[in-house]
Scaffold this motif. Structure first.
Motif, mmCIF file in Angstrom:
data_model
loop_
_atom_site.group_PDB
_atom_site.id
_atom_site.type_symbol
_atom_site.label_atom_id
_atom_site.label_comp_id
_atom_site.label_asym_id
_atom_site.label_seq_id
_atom_site.Cartn_x
_atom_site.Cartn_y
_atom_site.Cartn_z
ATOM 1 N N ASP A 71 0.833 -1.209 0.000
ATOM 2 C CA ASP A 71 0.000 0.000 0.000
ATOM 3 C C ASP A 71 0.866 1.257 0.000
ATOM 4 O O ASP A 71 0.570 2.225 -0.702
ATOM 5 C CB ASP A 71 -0.927 0.005 1.221
ATOM 6 C CG ASP A 71 -2.014 -1.057 1.130
ATOM 7 O OD1 ASP A 71 -2.344 -1.462 -0.014
ATOM 8 O OD2 ASP A 71 -2.513 -1.483 2.183
ATOM 9 N N ARG A 72 1.932 1.240 0.769
ATOM 10 C CA ARG A 72 2.826 2.402 0.794
ATOM 11 C C ARG A 72 3.559 2.555 -0.546
ATOM 12 O O ARG A 72 3.747 3.671 -1.026
ATOM 13 C CB ARG A 72 3.833 2.281 1.934
ATOM 14 C CG ARG A 72 4.769 3.482 2.036
ATOM 15 C CD ARG A 72 5.653 3.381 3.276
ATOM 16 N NE ARG A 72 6.695 4.397 3.281
ATOM 17 C CZ ARG A 72 6.538 5.632 3.747
ATOM 18 N NH1 ARG A 72 5.370 5.997 4.251
ATOM 19 N NH2 ARG A 72 7.537 6.502 3.734
ATOM 20 N N VAL A 73 3.951 1.442 -1.130
ATOM 21 C CA VAL A 73 4.627 1.502 -2.433
ATOM 22 C C VAL A 73 3.701 2.115 -3.480
ATOM 23 O O VAL A 73 4.102 2.992 -4.268
ATOM 24 C CB VAL A 73 5.092 0.094 -2.871
ATOM 25 C CG1 VAL A 73 5.623 0.123 -4.306
ATOM 26 C CG2 VAL A 73 6.175 -0.429 -1.925
ATOM 27 N N ARG A 74 2.438 1.686 -3.486
ATOM 28 C CA ARG A 74 1.472 2.263 -4.443
ATOM 29 C C ARG A 74 1.284 3.756 -4.172
ATOM 30 O O ARG A 74 1.167 4.554 -5.107
ATOM 31 C CB ARG A 74 0.137 1.528 -4.342
ATOM 32 C CG ARG A 74 0.162 0.094 -4.869
ATOM 33 C CD ARG A 74 -1.232 -0.490 -4.941
ATOM 34 N NE ARG A 74 -1.219 -1.861 -5.412
ATOM 35 C CZ ARG A 74 -1.164 -2.924 -4.620
ATOM 36 N NH1 ARG A 74 -1.138 -2.761 -3.294
ATOM 37 N NH2 ARG A 74 -1.139 -4.138 -5.120
ATOM 38 N N ALA A 75 1.248 4.137 -2.897
ATOM 39 C CA ALA A 75 1.076 5.554 -2.559
ATOM 40 C C ALA A 75 2.283 6.372 -3.019
ATOM 41 O O ALA A 75 2.137 7.505 -3.508
ATOM 42 C CB ALA A 75 0.874 5.710 -1.052
ATOM 43 N N ALA A 78 1.934 6.756 -6.699
ATOM 44 C CA ALA A 78 0.824 7.663 -7.007
ATOM 45 C C ALA A 78 1.248 9.118 -6.815
ATOM 46 O O ALA A 78 0.788 10.015 -7.543
ATOM 47 C CB ALA A 78 -0.373 7.348 -6.113
ATOM 48 N N ALA A 79 2.147 9.369 -5.864
ATOM 49 C CA ALA A 79 2.638 10.725 -5.632
ATOM 50 C C ALA A 79 3.689 11.138 -6.651
ATOM 51 O O ALA A 79 4.034 12.313 -6.740
ATOM 52 C CB ALA A 79 3.222 10.822 -4.223
ATOM 53 N N ALA A 80 4.190 10.176 -7.422
ATOM 54 C CA ALA A 80 5.218 10.449 -8.433
ATOM 55 C C ALA A 80 4.811 9.832 -9.763
ATOM 56 O O ALA A 80 5.403 8.848 -10.209
ATOM 57 C CB ALA A 80 6.568 9.903 -7.972
ATOM 58 N N PRO A 81 3.781 10.378 -10.423
ATOM 59 C CA PRO A 81 3.288 9.777 -11.666
ATOM 60 C C PRO A 81 4.301 9.802 -12.801
ATOM 61 O O PRO A 81 4.104 9.127 -13.819
ATOM 62 C CB PRO A 81 2.056 10.627 -12.004
ATOM 63 C CG PRO A 81 2.267 11.920 -11.293
ATOM 64 C CD PRO A 81 3.005 11.573 -10.037
#
Length: 291
Positions: A71-75, A78-81
């Motif tokens: 979940d943290r990796v996806r976040a 997501a913050a660095a598209p």
């Protein structure tokens, strides 16, 4: 171009999640191979030294953001598209990864780092076991090894031999599947099924901080231990450990010889050079008053 970038990001996230499942902590990287997220403290006044390794709860602390939590990796992604790659943090449990970076340098100054490593192996009587190998766009190779939990391997560049860089505590390796300005990082054929192999003990000894000698030529047996003590510092311990180690170094007559290794160790833990120098100077003053 936009479609290509989206595909690169999707692939990078997929590879990063796969690495995280294997216990490798990851962060998103830009095409420059640098962490994709900028520091949230970048506007802090330069006159006010400030060190944060993620305690503020925001992203943008480089390798200190690295995580195995999906979940943290996806976040993070997501913050660095714009991220098209991912970095794998070295030195963290459970693998305590050590990266041996065999660089080719530029065409103008070629470096045969593979031959240099073979010569080191012959001289110091070790062999590199079968392990994960990542091919870089420039023709170099990253060898993945694991270290023991009770030793902290520092980063170094060219210390073993020209073209051989070491990624240890506080460093990261570009993960296979990443795309950069210069091309893609890929797993070498025949190594994708392997696990990172333990670092040979003789090579590990070369990677650890070298012992220092006193001004009178006598060996300072605790010099390496003092550097390791600083490298093992956790949040809230950095200045205290550095101060204690510097005091012992000056008391034993090796303060000057250990200055550079202690500074390197302190920077690896997250202290700025200004903070580290101030702490070491304080230790020097303290020991001068108490011979």
């Amino acid at each position: 171009m936009a479609t290509t970038d989206r595909r690169a990001k999707t692939l990078a996230l997929a590879h990063a999640l796969s690495a995280a499942e294997r216990g490798l902590a990851v962060i998103p990287l830009a095409r420059t191979k640098l962490p994709a997220l900028r520091s949230p403290h970048r506007d802090a006044p330069a006159s006010e030294p400030f060190t944060c390794r993620g305690e503020c709860g925001r992203f943008g602390h480089g390798v200190h953001d690295a995580s195995t939590d999906p979940d943290r990796v996806r976040a993070l992604f997501a913050a660095a598209p714009w991220a098209t790659g991912y970095g794998i943090a070295c030195g963290l449990p459970p693998h305590h990864l050590i990266g041996v970076d065999l660089d080719t340098k530029s065409a103008a100054v070629p470096t045969d780092s593979a031959t240099a490593l073979r010569e080191l192996a012959l001289r110091h009587l070790f062999t590199i076991p079968p392990t994960v190998v990542v091919l870089t766009p420039s023709g170099g190779r990253h060898l993945w090894l694991t270290g023991p939990p009770d030793h902290v391997v520092p980063n170094s560049a060219g210390r073993l031999a020209p073209g051989i860089d070491i990624r240890g505590a506080g460093g990261y390796l570009v993960g296979p599947g990443s795309r950069t300005r210069h091309g893609a990082y890929t797993i070498a054929p025949g190594t994708s099924h392997l696990r990172p192999a333990p670092c040979p003990p003789a090579l590990l000894r070369l990677l650890l901080p070298p012992p220092v000698r006193r001004a009178d030529g006598e060996s300072a047996g605790d010099g390496r231990g003092l550097v390791q003590f600083v490298l093992a510092a956790h949040e809230g311990q950095r200045n205290t450990r550095l101060f204690w180690a510097a005091c012992r170094a000056y008391e034993n007559g090796v303060g000057a010889a250990l200055l550079a290794p202690l500074l390197d160790a302190a920077r690896t833990t997250g202290l700025t050079e200004r903070e580290a120098r101030a702490t070491i100077a304080s230790a020097a003053r303290m020991t001068a008053r108490h011979p």
